[in-house]
Design a protein around this motif. Structure first.
Motif, PDB file in Angstrom:
ATOM      1  N   UNK A 133       0.834  -1.210   0.000  1.00  0.00           N
ATOM      2  CA  UNK A 133       0.000   0.000   0.000  1.00  0.00           C
ATOM      3  C   UNK A 133       0.866   1.256   0.000  1.00  0.00           C
ATOM      4  N   UNK A 134       2.104   1.147   0.486  1.00  0.00           N
ATOM      5  CA  UNK A 134       2.970   2.321   0.522  1.00  0.00           C
ATOM      6  C   UNK A 134       3.763   2.533  -0.758  1.00  0.00           C
ATOM      7  N   UNK A 135       3.773   1.530  -1.629  1.00  0.00           N
ATOM      8  CA  UNK A 135       4.573   1.640  -2.853  1.00  0.00           C
ATOM      9  C   UNK A 135       4.027   2.786  -3.707  1.00  0.00           C
ATOM     10  N   UNK A 136       4.884   3.732  -4.022  1.00  0.00           N
ATOM     11  CA  UNK A 136       4.337   4.974  -4.585  1.00  0.00           C
ATOM     12  C   UNK A 136       4.631   5.217  -6.060  1.00  0.00           C
ATOM     13  N   UNK A 137       5.343   4.321  -6.707  1.00  0.00           N
ATOM     14  CA  UNK A 137       5.673   4.582  -8.120  1.00  0.00           C
ATOM     15  C   UNK A 137       4.568   4.065  -9.041  1.00  0.00           C
ATOM     16  N   UNK A 138       3.347   4.407  -8.722  1.00  0.00           N
ATOM     17  CA  UNK A 138       2.222   3.913  -9.512  1.00  0.00           C
ATOM     18  C   UNK A 138       1.381   5.099  -9.987  1.00  0.00           C
ATOM     19  N   UNK A 139       0.983   5.058 -11.247  1.00  0.00           N
ATOM     20  CA  UNK A 139       0.112   6.092 -11.803  1.00  0.00           C
ATOM     21  C   UNK A 139      -1.147   5.404 -12.320  1.00  0.00           C
ATOM     22  N   UNK A 140      -2.256   6.137 -12.392  1.00  0.00           N
ATOM     23  CA  UNK A 140      -3.475   5.516 -12.936  1.00  0.00           C
ATOM     24  C   UNK A 140      -3.193   4.865 -14.285  1.00  0.00           C
ATOM     25  N   UNK A 141      -3.720   3.656 -14.443  1.00  0.00           N
ATOM     26  CA  UNK A 141      -3.514   2.928 -15.702  1.00  0.00           C
ATOM     27  C   UNK A 141      -2.348   1.957 -15.642  1.00  0.00           C
ATOM     28  N   UNK A 142      -1.478   2.121 -14.649  1.00  0.00           N
ATOM     29  CA  UNK A 142      -0.387   1.158 -14.500  1.00  0.00           C
ATOM     30  C   UNK A 142      -0.954  -0.209 -14.089  1.00  0.00           C
ATOM     31  N   UNK A 143      -0.121  -1.228 -14.238  1.00  0.00           N
ATOM     32  CA  UNK A 143      -0.555  -2.593 -13.904  1.00  0.00           C
ATOM     33  C   UNK A 143       0.307  -3.128 -12.752  1.00  0.00           C
ATOM     34  N   UNK A 192       6.888  -9.298 -20.795  1.00  0.00           N
ATOM     35  CA  UNK A 192       7.007  -8.746 -22.151  1.00  0.00           C
ATOM     36  C   UNK A 192       5.657  -8.350 -22.724  1.00  0.00           C
ATOM     37  N   UNK A 193       4.585  -8.957 -22.212  1.00  0.00           N
ATOM     38  CA  UNK A 193       3.277  -8.655 -22.820  1.00  0.00           C
ATOM     39  C   UNK A 193       2.456  -7.655 -22.005  1.00  0.00           C
ATOM     40  N   UNK A 194       3.051  -7.073 -20.958  1.00  0.00           N
ATOM     41  CA  UNK A 194       2.297  -6.123 -20.128  1.00  0.00           C
ATOM     42  C   UNK A 194       3.096  -4.828 -20.016  1.00  0.00           C
ATOM     43  N   UNK A 195       2.989  -3.964 -21.016  1.00  0.00           N
ATOM     44  CA  UNK A 195       3.862  -2.782 -21.038  1.00  0.00           C
ATOM     45  C   UNK A 195       3.674  -1.851 -19.847  1.00  0.00           C
ATOM     46  N   UNK A 196       2.461  -1.793 -19.276  1.00  0.00           N
ATOM     47  CA  UNK A 196       2.258  -0.857 -18.150  1.00  0.00           C
ATOM     48  C   UNK A 196       2.552  -1.510 -16.801  1.00  0.00           C
ATOM     49  N   UNK A 197       3.081  -2.727 -16.825  1.00  0.00           N
ATOM     50  CA  UNK A 197       3.371  -3.412 -15.558  1.00  0.00           C
ATOM     51  C   UNK A 197       4.445  -2.640 -14.786  1.00  0.00           C
ATOM     52  N   UNK A 198       4.162  -2.349 -13.507  1.00  0.00           N
ATOM     53  CA  UNK A 198       5.108  -1.604 -12.666  1.00  0.00           C
ATOM     54  C   UNK A 198       5.534  -2.376 -11.421  1.00  0.00           C
ATOM     55  N   UNK A 224      15.022  -5.309 -15.875  1.00  0.00           N
ATOM     56  CA  UNK A 224      15.286  -4.889 -17.257  1.00  0.00           C
ATOM     57  C   UNK A 224      14.136  -4.083 -17.826  1.00  0.00           C
ATOM     58  N   UNK A 225      12.934  -4.324 -17.282  1.00  0.00           N
ATOM     59  CA  UNK A 225      11.746  -3.614 -17.790  1.00  0.00           C
ATOM     60  C   UNK A 225      11.247  -2.561 -16.810  1.00  0.00           C
ATOM     61  N   UNK A 226      12.109  -2.214 -15.860  1.00  0.00           N
ATOM     62  CA  UNK A 226      11.741  -1.179 -14.887  1.00  0.00           C
ATOM     63  C   UNK A 226      10.520  -1.572 -14.046  1.00  0.00           C
ATOM     64  N   UNK A 227      10.397  -2.863 -13.781  1.00  0.00           N
ATOM     65  CA  UNK A 227       9.303  -3.364 -12.934  1.00  0.00           C
ATOM     66  C   UNK A 227       9.892  -3.710 -11.574  1.00  0.00           C
ATOM     67  N   UNK A 228       9.253  -3.201 -10.513  1.00  0.00           N
ATOM     68  CA  UNK A 228       9.724  -3.531  -9.167  1.00  0.00           C
ATOM     69  C   UNK A 228       9.093  -4.819  -8.660  1.00  0.00           C
ATOM     70  N   UNK A 229       9.820  -5.505  -7.787  1.00  0.00           N
ATOM     71  CA  UNK A 229       9.343  -6.784  -7.244  1.00  0.00           C
ATOM     72  C   UNK A 229       9.335  -6.703  -5.720  1.00  0.00           C
ATOM     73  N   UNK A 230       8.192  -7.021  -5.124  1.00  0.00           N
ATOM     74  CA  UNK A 230       8.135  -7.223  -3.683  1.00  0.00           C
ATOM     75  C   UNK A 230       8.237  -8.726  -3.460  1.00  0.00           C
ATOM     76  N   UNK A 231       9.300  -9.132  -2.770  1.00  0.00           N
ATOM     77  CA  UNK A 231       9.510 -10.567  -2.541  1.00  0.00           C
ATOM     78  C   UNK A 231       8.873 -10.951  -1.209  1.00  0.00           C
ATOM     79  N   UNK A 232       7.962 -11.893  -1.251  1.00  0.00           N
ATOM     80  CA  UNK A 232       7.363 -12.406  -0.028  1.00  0.00           C
ATOM     81  C   UNK A 232       8.194 -13.602   0.432  1.00  0.00           C
ATOM     82  N   UNK A 233       9.054 -13.313   1.410  1.00  0.00           N
ATOM     83  CA  UNK A 233       9.956 -14.366   1.931  1.00  0.00           C
ATOM     84  C   UNK A 233       9.498 -14.823   3.317  1.00  0.00           C
ATOM     85  N   UNK A 234       8.189 -14.632   3.603  1.00  0.00           N
ATOM     86  CA  UNK A 234       7.688 -14.968   4.949  1.00  0.00           C
ATOM     87  C   UNK A 234       7.948 -16.430   5.286  1.00  0.00           C
TER      88      UNK A 234
END
Ligand SMILES: Cc1ncc(COP(=O)(O)O)c(C=O)c1O
Length: 427
Positions: A133-143, A192-198, A224-234
């Motif tokens: 919920x705190x991740x802030x690099x999201x704009x309307x329309x992003x995936x 590769x098939x989700x250009x707005x994926x963030x 490589x595609x400027x997509x961030x990953x939250x890793x759930x290592x619980x």
């Protein structure tokens, strides 16, 4: 006098093994040998099992919810509850902050990062929620994207972003059978098939089937595609032997009350220092400056006895050693899986690739995919064999039964389970 390994675990020192009352004591000396050799030393693991005060009334193969504390931790926890009660706010207003900083620093050191990149939480869920919920690099329309195997509260928090950030949510399906190649292909295609994926949520070890994903490779592809990953290592940390640099992760979710064996109510989140500004302070927190990761968690007045007991849990973890723990847990899984995997109607939902599983592995009897089907198997295992397991849903291929041994599980326990499962599968 140097004690031989056998003497240490069978002889005079036995009383030491069974009297874990003193702080820091009760830690069983690990025998010599490779992790795989130690994993098979049933006598040693019997001594370890004596460190856990668990019910003898049933065989617990459902240790995937949280982990029972070993005796040194349980006793430390009781002491901390007492001290907290005796000292009241004096403890919280004087020593606690420094103690919490020391815990964060120890956790960070074990994970190969700075304590300043760790913020303690009450568990994995709080860490997931605050990061997503705190991740802030999201704009309307992003995936944003998660998979069918991700933890439900992570999925919910991702969906929460729809209303709050105007994003679209996509769900990918982890293929069955889940080979390394097949998993990487699914992520490569999604990227590769989700250009707005963030933003991607990726479970290192998921709670439904136990599958371990090649997180490092997924993060590299995403980056490589400027997509961030939250890793759930619980589920993975304290269970598998790895550090955060091994995964190259920027954002991570961890639980201390699962495989580290700390009391319920302990976990943490990790944010790489250079990425802190990409996560908002939680609820506009001003207790700490925005440059301090502690502003990303604000749990209010809470029970700090679990946090204060984490040091003892880390001592126990270190005494066994992460490689031996991982090898033992994988050995217990292999032991039952290898007795049933050739049955034509038993589907094992983790592959025979040791990098892709630990203790947790779910199974499905072919065609029995409903909640009722799987609950019936769980009930039968308990009623006829006193073996406790759990049904898991949410898997695209259908419901399944999750089997999770623990450090106190014996070879005989998993053999008993394998016989029971054969009976169910053949009957
Ligand atoms: C994969 C996964 N992530 C997150 C969590 C949430 O962790 P916690 O129970 O510490 O809140 C769990 C809990 O089972 C989990 O299995």
């Amino acid at each position: 006098m140097a004690l031989s390994r056998r003497a240490m675990i069978t002889g005079l020192s036995m009383s030491f093994l069974t009297t874990p009352a003193k702080a820091g004591a009760g830690v069983v000396p690990r025998p010599d040998g490779t992790p795989e050799q130690v994993a098979r030393d049933e006598e040693f693991w019997r001594a370890v099992a004596r460190q856990f005060k668990v019910s003898p009334d049933f065989v617990n193969l459902e240790n995937g919810y949280f982990g029972s504390m070993p005796e040194p931790v349980r006793l430390a926890y009781h002491r901390h509850v007492d001290v907290l009660n005796e000292q009241n706010s004096r403890l919280l207003r004087t020593s606690y902050k420094k103690q919490a900083e020391e815990i964060a620093a120890r956790v960070g050191a074990l994970l190969g990062v700075s304590g300043e990149e760790i913020a303690l939480t009450r568990g994995g869920t709080e860490a997931l929620q605050n990061l997503i919920t705190g991740y802030r690099r999201l704009a309307p329309g992003d995936v944003v994207m998660y998979s069918d195997l991700d933890y439900h509260s992570g999925q919910y928090a991702m969906k929460w972003l729809i209303g709050r950030r105007g994003v679209r949510v996509e769900r990918l399906v982890i293929p069955e059978p889940a080979t390394r190649r097949a998993v990487l292909d699914v992520y490569a295609k999604a990227l590769s098939s989700t250009p707005r994926l963030r933003l991607l949520l990726v479970s290192h070890m998921n709670n439904r089937t136990g599958l371990v994903l090649p997180v490092r490779e997924i993060i590299a592809m995403a980056r490589e595609r400027n997509v961030d990953v939250i890793v759930d290592a619980a589920h993975s940390w304290g269970h598998l032997d790895f550090t955060i640099p091994d995964l190259d992760a920027d954002f991570g979710v961890f639980s201390l009350h699962k495989w580290i064996g700390a009391p319920l109510g302990s976990g943490f989140l990790h944010i790489r220092k250079s990425r802190l500004a990409d996560v908002d302070p939680v609820f506009a927190d001003e207790t700490y400056p925005a440059s301090d990761i502690r502003s990303r968690v604000h749990s209010g007045t809470m029970d700090v006895a679990p946090v204060l007991s984490v040091g003892t849990a880390l001592d126990f973890h270190n005494a066994l050693g992460a490689p031996a723990k991982e090898a033992r847990l994988r050995y217990l899984r292999d032991r039952w899986v290898h007795q049933v995997r050739d049955l034509p109607n038993v589907e094992i939902l983790t592959p025979e690739d040791p990098s892709m599983y630990g203790a947790i592995t779910a199974f499905r009897i072919t065609g029995r995919t409903t909640e009722a089907d799987n609950q019936a198997i769980v009930d039968r295992l308990f009623e006829r064999h006193r073996i406790f397991t759990v049904r898991r849903g949410g898997v695209s291929g259908g419901d399944c039964v999750r089997v999770t041994p623990a450090l106190f599980t014996s070879r005989d326990d998993v053999d008993l389970f394998a016989r029971a499962l054969r009976e169910i599968a053949l009957g």
